[in-house]
Structures are given as C-alpha cells and as structure tokens.
Design a protein around this motif. Structure first.
Motif, PDB file in Angstrom:
ATOM      1  N   LEU A  16       0.597  -1.174   0.134  1.00 54.68           N
ATOM      2  CA  LEU A  16       0.148  -0.110   0.045  1.00 54.68           C
ATOM      3  C   LEU A  16       0.748   1.279   0.157  1.00 54.68           C
ATOM      4  O   LEU A  16       0.704   2.131  -0.897  1.00 54.68           O
ATOM      5  N   ILE A  17       1.894   1.170   0.794  1.00 57.73           N
ATOM      6  CA  ILE A  17       2.811   2.421   0.979  1.00 57.73           C
ATOM      7  C   ILE A  17       3.342   2.665  -0.503  1.00 57.73           C
ATOM      8  O   ILE A  17       3.723   3.729  -0.822  1.00 57.73           O
ATOM      9  N   PHE A  18       3.868   1.633  -1.099  1.00 58.69           N
ATOM     10  CA  PHE A  18       4.735   1.476  -2.203  1.00 58.69           C
ATOM     11  C   PHE A  18       3.711   2.090  -3.253  1.00 58.69           C
ATOM     12  O   PHE A  18       4.116   3.012  -4.273  1.00 58.69           O
ATOM     13  N   PHE A  19       2.625   1.636  -3.569  1.00 59.10           N
ATOM     14  CA  PHE A  19       1.534   2.161  -4.435  1.00 59.10           C
ATOM     15  C   PHE A  19       1.141   3.526  -4.297  1.00 59.10           C
ATOM     16  O   PHE A  19       0.999   4.387  -5.232  1.00 59.10           O
ATOM     17  N   LEU A  20       1.081   4.143  -2.898  1.00 58.69           N
ATOM     18  CA  LEU A  20       0.764   5.472  -2.600  1.00 58.69           C
ATOM     19  C   LEU A  20       2.076   6.322  -2.994  1.00 58.69           C
ATOM     20  O   LEU A  20       1.745   7.302  -3.584  1.00 58.69           O
ATOM     21  N   TRP A  21       3.091   5.831  -2.785  1.00 58.16           N
ATOM     22  CA  TRP A  21       4.312   6.787  -3.285  1.00 58.16           C
ATOM     23  C   TRP A  21       4.448   6.608  -4.765  1.00 58.16           C
ATOM     24  O   TRP A  21       4.860   7.764  -5.186  1.00 58.16           O
ATOM     25  N   ILE A  22       4.002   5.680  -5.427  1.00 57.22           N
ATOM     26  CA  ILE A  22       3.987   5.640  -7.136  1.00 57.22           C
ATOM     27  C   ILE A  22       3.028   6.543  -7.362  1.00 57.22           C
ATOM     28  O   ILE A  22       3.194   7.708  -8.290  1.00 57.22           O
ATOM     29  N   ALA A  23       1.918   6.514  -6.852  1.00 57.60           N
ATOM     30  CA  ALA A  23       0.781   7.774  -7.208  1.00 57.60           C
ATOM     31  C   ALA A  23       1.445   9.077  -6.690  1.00 57.60           C
ATOM     32  O   ALA A  23       0.907  10.040  -7.509  1.00 57.60           O
ATOM     33  N   TRP A  24       2.017   9.276  -5.785  1.00 53.80           N
ATOM     34  CA  TRP A  24       2.542  10.583  -5.406  1.00 53.80           C
ATOM     35  C   TRP A  24       3.343  10.993  -6.172  1.00 53.80           C
ATOM     36  O   TRP A  24       3.433  12.125  -6.920  1.00 53.80           O
ATOM     37  N   LEU A  27       1.478  12.057  -9.378  1.00 44.77           N
ATOM     38  CA  LEU A  27       0.859  13.461  -9.155  1.00 44.77           C
ATOM     39  C   LEU A  27       1.993  14.822  -9.097  1.00 44.77           C
ATOM     40  O   LEU A  27       1.934  15.892  -9.680  1.00 44.77           O
ATOM     41  N   VAL A  28       3.159  14.582  -8.659  1.00 43.64           N
ATOM     42  CA  VAL A  28       4.163  15.509  -8.504  1.00 43.64           C
ATOM     43  C   VAL A  28       4.379  15.887 -10.140  1.00 43.64           C
ATOM     44  O   VAL A  28       4.515  16.980 -10.371  1.00 43.64           O
ATOM     45  N   PHE A  29       4.681  14.931 -10.957  1.00 45.42           N
ATOM     46  CA  PHE A  29       5.098  15.234 -12.314  1.00 45.42           C
ATOM     47  C   PHE A  29       4.010  15.719 -12.975  1.00 45.42           C
ATOM     48  O   PHE A  29       4.186  16.708 -13.746  1.00 45.42           O
ATOM     49  N   ARG A  30       2.841  15.513 -12.875  1.00 44.97           N
ATOM     50  CA  ARG A  30       1.810  15.760 -13.315  1.00 44.97           C
ATOM     51  C   ARG A  30       1.388  17.447 -12.963  1.00 44.97           C
ATOM     52  O   ARG A  30       1.315  18.223 -13.856  1.00 44.97           O
ATOM     53  N   VAL A  31       1.620  17.884 -11.953  1.00 46.51           N
ATOM     54  CA  VAL A  31       1.745  19.178 -11.321  1.00 46.51           C
ATOM     55  C   VAL A  31       2.743  19.973 -12.114  1.00 46.51           C
ATOM     56  O   VAL A  31       2.652  20.981 -12.536  1.00 46.51           O
ATOM     57  N   VAL A  53       7.035  23.874  -5.379  1.00 47.93           N
ATOM     58  CA  VAL A  53       6.837  22.334  -5.553  1.00 47.93           C
ATOM     59  C   VAL A  53       7.970  21.555  -5.127  1.00 47.93           C
ATOM     60  O   VAL A  53       7.954  20.343  -4.676  1.00 47.93           O
ATOM     61  N   ILE A  54       9.024  22.025  -5.642  1.00 51.16           N
ATOM     62  CA  ILE A  54      10.497  21.162  -5.469  1.00 51.16           C
ATOM     63  C   ILE A  54      10.855  21.348  -4.166  1.00 51.16           C
ATOM     64  O   ILE A  54      11.351  20.210  -3.447  1.00 51.16           O
ATOM     65  N   ILE A  55      11.024  22.466  -3.404  1.00 45.85           N
ATOM     66  CA  ILE A  55      11.418  22.842  -2.161  1.00 45.85           C
ATOM     67  C   ILE A  55      10.480  22.006  -0.971  1.00 45.85           C
ATOM     68  O   ILE A  55      10.960  21.335  -0.147  1.00 45.85           O
ATOM     69  N   VAL A  56       9.296  22.264  -1.165  1.00 45.95           N
ATOM     70  CA  VAL A  56       8.422  21.653  -0.025  1.00 45.95           C
ATOM     71  C   VAL A  56       7.276  20.802  -0.603  1.00 45.95           C
ATOM     72  O   VAL A  56       6.065  21.243  -1.148  1.00 45.95           O
ATOM     73  N   PRO A  57       7.546  19.800  -1.348  1.00 46.69           N
ATOM     74  CA  PRO A  57       6.789  18.983  -2.246  1.00 46.69           C
ATOM     75  C   PRO A  57       5.379  18.675  -1.797  1.00 46.69           C
ATOM     76  O   PRO A  57       4.486  18.715  -2.471  1.00 46.69           O
TER      77      PRO A  57
END
Length: 131
Positions: A16-24, A27-31, A53-57
């Motif tokens: 679950l943590i791994f998939f949430l990390w991938i989703a995160w 999302l960062v790349f999408r933003v 976004v880079i300093i405080v993701p």
C-alpha cells in the motif's frame, strides 16, 4: 520463513505504501507538467510555483492543487478535445483522399469533355484506373 518474519499484513502495508508513493510521484510530475503547460501564468510565477513544489513537495503540491485544480482539469479537457479534433480532421482528410476509381473516371470524363485531355488519354487513364 519469510511469512514468519514478515506477516501478511506487513506485506499488505508495504505494498500500500509503495503504490501510494508511486501515485504521489505521478501527481508531482503531473503538477510540474501543468505548471509548464499553463499559458496564463507568466515566467516568474511559473518559477516560483516550481521552486515551491520542489522545495516543499507535499505542501507545494497540495497548495497548487487547491489553487489551480479546476484550471488544471479544464486545461486537460481542452487539450484532449483539441487532440480529438485534430485526429478527426486527419481521419476525414485521409478518408477523403482515397476517392474511388469511379470518382476519378468522372473527373477524367469532365476533363475530356472540356477538351483538356484527348479521348486517347482518357481511355489510357481509364484503363489504368480499372486495372
């Protein structure tokens, strides 16, 4: 041995943590992509959002989504509609370019009747089209 040291709930939690990390990450790349694709923003505001976004993701992405979430969705829909319109135009153009031989013969007959080509040229082109 692995099941004894690593219970099934631990495995589930890790996945679950791994998939949430991938989703995160997605999302960062999408933003970040949306920051660069936004034509309404000027360069300095793009740079400030990107630095934020880079300093405080975590905080930066959350604030960006709250501030520009609706605009982000409308830009995405507009891009998809433009891509669909371009694809439809290409399909219509390609389908229209492959006219049948009957259409070509009709055009050749019109050229023959107007005197632009001779009857022999018409017959040669007609034989070529029908072959």
């Amino acid at each position: 041995m692995l099941a004894y040291d690593y219970p099934i709930l631990g495995l589930f939690w890790s996945m679950l943590i791994f998939f949430l990390w991938i989703a995160w990450i997605m999302l960062v790349f999408r933003v970040i992509m949306d920051i660069f694709r936004n034509h309404e923003m000027r360069g300095i505001s793009k740079a400030l959002w990107l630095i934020f976004v880079i300093i405080v993701p975590w905080f930066g992405v959350l604030i960006y989504l709250l501030a520009n979430g609706n605009d982000m969705a409308s830009r995405s829909i507009a891009e998809q509609q433009a891509a669909q319109a371009q694809f439809d135009s290409y399909v219509r153009q390609t389908a229209g370019a492959g006219v049948g031989s009957a259409d070509e013969i009709t055009k050749l007959a019109g050229l023959r009747d107007s005197g632009e080509i001779t009857a022999e040229e018409f017959a040669a082109q007609k034989a070529k089209l029908l072959a």
